[in-house]
Design an enzyme around this catalytic site. Structure first.
Site, short mmCIF file in Angstrom:
data_model
loop_
_atom_site.label_atom_id
_atom_site.label_comp_id
_atom_site.label_asym_id
_atom_site.label_seq_id
_atom_site.Cartn_x
_atom_site.Cartn_y
_atom_site.Cartn_z
N GLU A 99 0.67 -1.14 -0.04
CA GLU A 99 0.05 0.13 0.23
C GLU A 99 1.66 1.13 -0.11
OE1 GLU A 99 -0.73 -2.02 2.86
OE2 GLU A 99 -2.57 -3.14 1.69
N TYR A 111 8.15 2.28 -6.99
CA TYR A 111 7.75 0.94 -7.39
C TYR A 111 7.01 0.92 -9.16
CZ TYR A 111 6.42 1.12 -2.35
OH TYR A 111 6.89 0.98 -1.11
#
Ligand SMILES: CC(C)(COP(=O)(O)OP(=O)(O)OC[C@H]1O[C@@H](n2cnc3c(N)ncnc32)[C@H](O)[C@@H]1OP(=O)(O)O)[C@@H](O)C(=O)NCCC(=O)NCCS
Length: 141
Positions: A99, A111
């Site tokens: 998250e 990411y």
């Protein structure tokens, strides 16, 4: 990460997050959670970053990743995440999730360089400001 590292990890943690974990949280992870794996990155003796995952039922979940702000953009985060992906593959995970705050576009970009994609939203997930969390996922095959 060893118990002796926690003091230095707390410095990284407080530098990186609005709601930093406290000492006891790291102690619980290292001593009581059989699903948890934690890595630190050190420059000489100084801990400059850490990353944690939980692995269960073939799913790896990143609990946290942080690099001291003075040591960012030097490949430390990449090394940590690569290490964790290697570990997850060794333990036969088929994917990795996390998250991230909707506003944390820096981390989202980080990411994405590994191939993580947005796979959902948790509404009001962060209790300090009710911010939404993006769920991001990387499938290993
Ligand atoms: C996210 C974080 C761990 C990245 O660590 P880092 O050591 O700076 O990352 P790296 O230097 O290994 O970067 C790897 C790649 O990610 C991307 N990236 C990293 N930081 C970025 C940023 N601020 N903006 C855009 N892309 C970024 C780049 O493509 C970079 O490759 P490059 O240097 O060749 O361009 C670090 O910014 C951090 O600690 N942030 C605060 C804590 C946090 O938000 N954690 C995530 C919680 S979900």
């Amino acid at each position: 990460m060893m118990l002796d590292d926690i003091e230095d990890v707390l410095v990284v943690e407080r530098d990186a997050f609005q709601m930093p974990w406290i000492r006891q949280a790291f102690m619980n992870e290292l001593m009581k959670n059989p699903f948890a794996y934690y890595l630190v990155a050190a420059n000489q003796e100084q801990i400059v970053g850490y990353c944690g995952i939980w692995i269960a039922l073939y799913e790896a979940h990143i609990t946290n990743i942080a690099v001291l702000s003075s040591h960012r953009h030097q490949g430390v985060g990449r090394l940590l995440l690569q290490g964790m992906i290697r570990r997850a593959l060794e333990l036969e995970a088929i994917s990795m999730t996390l998250e991230v705050r909707e506003s944390n576009t820096d981390a989202q970009s980080f990411y994405k360089t590994f191939g993580f994609k947005k796979s959902g939203v948790k509404k009001g997930y962060y209790t300090d400001n009710c911010e939404d969390a993006w769920i991001m996922r990387l499938a290993f095959s």
